[in-house]
Scaffold this motif. Structure first.
Motif, PDB file in Angstrom:
ATOM      1  N   HIS A 266       0.805  -1.224   0.000  1.00 45.15           N
ATOM      2  CA  HIS A 266       0.000   0.000   0.000  1.00 45.15           C
ATOM      3  C   HIS A 266       0.840   1.277   0.000  1.00 45.15           C
ATOM      4  O   HIS A 266       0.284   2.369   0.124  1.00 45.15           O
ATOM      5  CB  HIS A 266      -0.943  -0.006   1.205  1.00 45.15           C
ATOM      6  N   ALA A 267       2.157   1.128  -0.131  1.00 46.13           N
ATOM      7  CA  ALA A 267       3.017   2.311  -0.195  1.00 46.13           C
ATOM      8  C   ALA A 267       2.673   3.128  -1.438  1.00 46.13           C
ATOM      9  O   ALA A 267       2.567   2.592  -2.542  1.00 46.13           O
ATOM     10  CB  ALA A 267       4.485   1.891  -0.233  1.00 46.13           C
ATOM     11  N   GLY A 268       2.478   4.425  -1.248  1.00 43.39           N
ATOM     12  CA  GLY A 268       2.117   5.300  -2.356  1.00 43.39           C
ATOM     13  C   GLY A 268       0.631   5.376  -2.611  1.00 43.39           C
ATOM     14  O   GLY A 268       0.163   6.259  -3.329  1.00 43.39           O
ATOM     15  N   ARG A 269      -0.125   4.451  -2.016  1.00 37.42           N
ATOM     16  CA  ARG A 269      -1.580   4.468  -2.180  1.00 37.42           C
ATOM     17  C   ARG A 269      -2.295   4.826  -0.880  1.00 37.42           C
ATOM     18  O   ARG A 269      -3.337   5.482  -0.904  1.00 37.42           O
ATOM     19  CB  ARG A 269      -2.078   3.106  -2.666  1.00 37.42           C
ATOM     20  N   ALA A 270      -1.742   4.370   0.246  1.00 36.00           N
ATOM     21  CA  ALA A 270      -2.352   4.679   1.538  1.00 36.00           C
ATOM     22  C   ALA A 270      -1.400   5.461   2.433  1.00 36.00           C
ATOM     23  O   ALA A 270      -1.839   6.158   3.338  1.00 36.00           O
ATOM     24  CB  ALA A 270      -2.784   3.395   2.242  1.00 36.00           C
ATOM     25  N   TRP A 271      -0.111   5.334   2.195  1.00 40.91           N
ATOM     26  CA  TRP A 271       0.898   6.026   2.984  1.00 40.91           C
ATOM     27  C   TRP A 271       2.204   6.072   2.212  1.00 40.91           C
ATOM     28  O   TRP A 271       2.401   5.330   1.244  1.00 40.91           O
ATOM     29  CB  TRP A 271       1.131   5.317   4.319  1.00 40.91           C
ATOM     30  N   ARG A 272       3.071   6.954   2.643  1.00 40.28           N
ATOM     31  CA  ARG A 272       4.412   6.975   2.060  1.00 40.28           C
ATOM     32  C   ARG A 272       5.243   5.850   2.665  1.00 40.28           C
ATOM     33  O   ARG A 272       5.971   5.142   1.968  1.00 40.28           O
ATOM     34  CB  ARG A 272       5.073   8.328   2.326  1.00 40.28           C
ATOM     35  N   SER A 354       3.013  11.890   0.813  1.00 43.19           N
ATOM     36  CA  SER A 354       3.847  12.659   1.740  1.00 43.19           C
ATOM     37  C   SER A 354       3.555  12.369   3.206  1.00 43.19           C
ATOM     38  O   SER A 354       3.988  13.112   4.076  1.00 43.19           O
ATOM     39  CB  SER A 354       3.652  14.160   1.485  1.00 43.19           C
ATOM     40  N   THR A 355       2.835  11.293   3.493  1.00 47.48           N
ATOM     41  CA  THR A 355       2.452  11.001   4.873  1.00 47.48           C
ATOM     42  C   THR A 355       2.992   9.653   5.324  1.00 47.48           C
ATOM     43  O   THR A 355       2.751   8.630   4.685  1.00 47.48           O
ATOM     44  CB  THR A 355       0.920  11.003   5.034  1.00 47.48           C
ATOM     45  N   ASP A 356       3.738   9.682   6.424  1.00 44.11           N
ATOM     46  CA  ASP A 356       4.183   8.449   7.068  1.00 44.11           C
ATOM     47  C   ASP A 356       3.162   8.059   8.125  1.00 44.11           C
ATOM     48  O   ASP A 356       2.594   8.921   8.807  1.00 44.11           O
ATOM     49  CB  ASP A 356       5.541   8.643   7.744  1.00 44.11           C
ATOM     50  N   VAL A 357       2.938   6.760   8.272  1.00 43.65           N
ATOM     51  CA  VAL A 357       2.051   6.245   9.314  1.00 43.65           C
ATOM     52  C   VAL A 357       2.896   5.409  10.265  1.00 43.65           C
ATOM     53  O   VAL A 357       3.612   4.501   9.833  1.00 43.65           O
ATOM     54  CB  VAL A 357       0.912   5.397   8.722  1.00 43.65           C
ATOM     55  N   ALA A 371      -1.592   3.053  19.127  1.00 44.83           N
ATOM     56  CA  ALA A 371      -1.596   4.454  18.706  1.00 44.83           C
ATOM     57  C   ALA A 371      -1.154   4.539  17.251  1.00 44.83           C
ATOM     58  O   ALA A 371      -0.172   3.912  16.857  1.00 44.83           O
ATOM     59  CB  ALA A 371      -0.668   5.283  19.583  1.00 44.83           C
ATOM     60  N   VAL A 372      -1.908   5.290  16.453  1.00 37.31           N
ATOM     61  CA  VAL A 372      -1.583   5.514  15.052  1.00 37.31           C
ATOM     62  C   VAL A 372      -1.219   6.984  14.892  1.00 37.31           C
ATOM     63  O   VAL A 372      -2.058   7.865  15.101  1.00 37.31           O
ATOM     64  CB  VAL A 372      -2.762   5.162  14.129  1.00 37.31           C
ATOM     65  N   THR A 373       0.023   7.237  14.554  1.00 36.08           N
ATOM     66  CA  THR A 373       0.509   8.603  14.380  1.00 36.08           C
ATOM     67  C   THR A 373       0.782   8.859  12.906  1.00 36.08           C
ATOM     68  O   THR A 373       1.409   8.027  12.239  1.00 36.08           O
ATOM     69  CB  THR A 373       1.806   8.830  15.179  1.00 36.08           C
ATOM     70  N   THR A 374       0.293   9.985  12.392  1.00 31.62           N
ATOM     71  CA  THR A 374       0.570  10.359  11.007  1.00 31.62           C
ATOM     72  C   THR A 374       1.531  11.536  10.998  1.00 31.62           C
ATOM     73  O   THR A 374       1.378  12.486  11.778  1.00 31.62           O
ATOM     74  CB  THR A 374      -0.720  10.735  10.261  1.00 31.62           C
ATOM     75  N   GLU A 410       5.221  17.273  10.560  1.00 29.44           N
ATOM     76  CA  GLU A 410       3.996  17.618  11.277  1.00 29.44           C
ATOM     77  C   GLU A 410       3.316  16.315  11.689  1.00 29.44           C
ATOM     78  O   GLU A 410       2.728  15.617  10.860  1.00 29.44           O
ATOM     79  CB  GLU A 410       3.073  18.447  10.394  1.00 29.44           C
ATOM     80  N   CYS A 411       3.416  15.952  12.957  1.00 26.56           N
ATOM     81  CA  CYS A 411       2.910  14.670  13.446  1.00 26.56           C
ATOM     82  C   CYS A 411       1.734  14.867  14.394  1.00 26.56           C
ATOM     83  O   CYS A 411       1.768  15.743  15.268  1.00 26.56           O
ATOM     84  CB  CYS A 411       4.012  13.893  14.165  1.00 26.56           C
ATOM     85  N   VAL A 412       0.716  14.061  14.217  1.00 28.32           N
ATOM     86  CA  VAL A 412      -0.424  14.055  15.128  1.00 28.32           C
ATOM     87  C   VAL A 412      -0.818  12.608  15.400  1.00 28.32           C
ATOM     88  O   VAL A 412      -0.618  11.727  14.563  1.00 28.32           O
ATOM     89  CB  VAL A 412      -1.642  14.806  14.545  1.00 28.32           C
ATOM     90  N   VAL A 413      -1.352  12.376  16.591  1.00 31.15           N
ATOM     91  CA  VAL A 413      -1.895  11.059  16.911  1.00 31.15           C
ATOM     92  C   VAL A 413      -3.284  10.994  16.288  1.00 31.15           C
ATOM     93  O   VAL A 413      -4.231  11.606  16.776  1.00 31.15           O
ATOM     94  CB  VAL A 413      -1.965  10.833  18.430  1.00 31.15           C
ATOM     95  N   ALA A 414      -3.392  10.276  15.188  1.00 31.42           N
ATOM     96  CA  ALA A 414      -4.652  10.230  14.450  1.00 31.42           C
ATOM     97  C   ALA A 414      -5.693   9.350  15.126  1.00 31.42           C
ATOM     98  O   ALA A 414      -6.899   9.560  14.968  1.00 31.42           O
ATOM     99  CB  ALA A 414      -4.393   9.723  13.028  1.00 31.42           C
TER     100      ALA A 414
END
Length: 487
Positions: A266-272, A354-357, A371-374, A410-414
């Motif tokens: 799912h790299a590039g489709r759901a997350w970097r 551009s988003t790491d999970v 915990a899921v952090t983006t 820019e990280c937040v606990v999603a």
């Protein structure tokens, strides 16, 4: 005399093996299975010796018996080995289709000894195998699953095909001709659960010590011989390969392997990039995602306090359904996690480019939460590489550059909560707690601040979430002691 029926034009290419079967089999097995190192090594070595003998002019069938409890990788090993052995499907099969040279039989299809004579079953097996060999020009991987369910004597129809002295199969064609087919380049794999109790008892009795694969194989072979005492093919099985039950530690390895597959798919489709801490593996390998059972050796050893009394029975914990709970079950850790991540991606409109999970654990010993952090922002590609993947190692000043880029994300606990809530289960008998409300995204925070004329707050720092271990009962603790493994 031996001979081949003239193949029709559409199957003329046959089903050729790859040039280096052992290397191909080893490569695919190591990438697809975890927790069965000894068994996989035995399979690769058997293929290597079989291929070397054939190339030296001493071709003979390879006859293996895989035994073990459900979900430990027996069928996947056989299927993957077949996929590795054969070249691209000459019939134009799509990716993921069954390998062209694989033919599969199931014991349950030959289990009715009341309404169906054994001879009828044997004729069916013989005809299917002969037609397959004709189409594939003598190469095949013959897989017989759940052999213990077949009526006794059914498998004896394979005896001429698996014997080392002139292996062959006779077949009467539709036009009445009788032909003899050479089976010296065929791989036979017989799968069953025979001997599982002996495997369990040996491992538990060893109490963490080493048990050799030879010792396990001998014990299982004895049970197979007893079960197949009336079968002529029993003595022709060249090697018995036991597949061990999966411990909690093995299941964590399986989870890790499937998380890597999930991350890449799912790299590039759901997350970097998707990453996780070691504690996440402990969390996802625990109940209720994976069910465990306790197995006893039955006792009977010499007691440490008195030689006149049997020692207390030893116990070990194994995954009841092996790896199936991990990636096949709809309530297993991989599918449940993927559903949660997809939901978060839609709700938060994540930019996959551009988003790491990042997955980690928080909470307490009695109530661990996932915990899921983006994290959004630009990070140089080399900074995202593991140390063993970075060509030339760290360059001068590169670590500082990567640290600065990481700090600027820019990280937040999603999301943070009990993932088990999504499958309506509990952890250690405690009802799963509701997830915490989603915090506002950075865009939402900036827009809210603008409405009241205030300056937008600085991006939150990356969340610092503790990585803790969770045992199979859901308790935060070091992993339990590991039962013996085969060497």
């Amino acid at each position: 005399a031996r001979g081949w029926v003239a193949a029709s034009k559409w199957i003329d290419p046959g089903c050729p093996y790859v040039d280096d079967p052992a290397a191909a089999v080893e490569g695919i097995l190591r990438s697809r299975l975890a927790g069965q190192e000894a068994a996989l090594g035995a399979v690769v070595q058997a293929v290597r010796e079989w291929d070397a003998a054939a190339k030296a002019g001493d071709a003979a069938p390879l006859v293996l018996a895989f035994t073990g409890t459900t979900g430990v990788g027996k069928t996947e090993t056989a299927m993957s080995a077949a996929e590795a052995l054969f070249q691209t499907n000459p019939l134009g099969g799509e990716p993921g289709a069954l390998p062209p040279g694989l033919i599969e039989f199931r014991g349950e299809d030959y289990s009715d000894d009341v309404h169906m004579p054994v001879q009828v079953y044997q004729d069916r097996i013989k005809r299917r195998l002969a037609e397959h060999l004709i189409g594939c020009k003598g190469t095949a991987v013959v897989l017989f699953e759940e052999a213990q369910k077949a009526v006794p004597k059914v498998l004896d129809v394979l005896k001429p095909a698996i014997q080392t002295d002139w292996p062959h199969l006779t077949h009467e064609t539709a036009d009445g001709r009788v032909v003899t087919l050479d089976t010296s380049r065929v791989v036979f794999i017989i799968i069953s659960d025979l001997g599982v109790d002996r495997i369990h008892k040996l491992l538990v009795a060893a109490d963490g010590g080493e048990v050799s694969l030879a010792q396990l194989s001998a014990a299982v072979k004895a049970e197979l011989d007893a079960k197949w005492a009336t079968l002529e093919i029993g003595a022709l099985v060249q090697q018995v390969i036991p597949f061990l039950p999966l411990t909690y530690g093995d299941v964590k390895g399986v989870v890790d392997m499937h998380l890597h597959k999930l991350a890449a798919k799912h790299a590039g489709r759901a997350w970097r990039r998707l990453s996780w801490t070691p504690g996440v593996l402990s969390y996802l390998a625990a109940r209720p995602f994976v069910e465990y059972v306790f197995v006893s050796d039955g006792g009977g050893g010499a007691s440490s306090s008195s030689s006149s009394h049997a020692a207390a029975a030893k116990e070990a914990r194994f995954a009841k359904y092996g790896a199936r709970d991990v990636h096949l079950s709809s309530t297993g850790p991989i599918k449940t996690l993927l559903a949660k991540l997809r939901s978060l991606s839609r709700k938060r409109r994540l930019d996959a480019a551009s988003t790491d999970v990042r997955l980690s654990l928080s909470g307490t010993k009695s109530q661990p939460w996932l915990a899921v952090t983006t994290c959004a922002g630009d990070v140089p590609p080399r900074c995202r590489m593991a140390d063993d993947e970075r060509p030339g190692g760290w360059r001068a000043g590169e670590e500082a550059v990567c640290a600065a880029a990481e700090h600027a994300l820019e990280c937040v606990v999603a999301w943070e909560g009990a993932l088990q809530e999504d499958v309506h289960k509990t952890v250690a008998g405690v009802k799963s707690q509701p997830a915490k409300p989603l915090p506002p995204t950075q865009t939402e925070t900036t827009q809210a601040a603008a409405k009241v004329g205030a300056a937008a707050p600085a991006p939150p720092a990356p969340a610092k979430l503790a990585a803790v271990g969770v045992d199979a009962q859901g308790e935060v603790a070091p992993p339990p002691s590991t039962p013996a493994r085969a060497t």
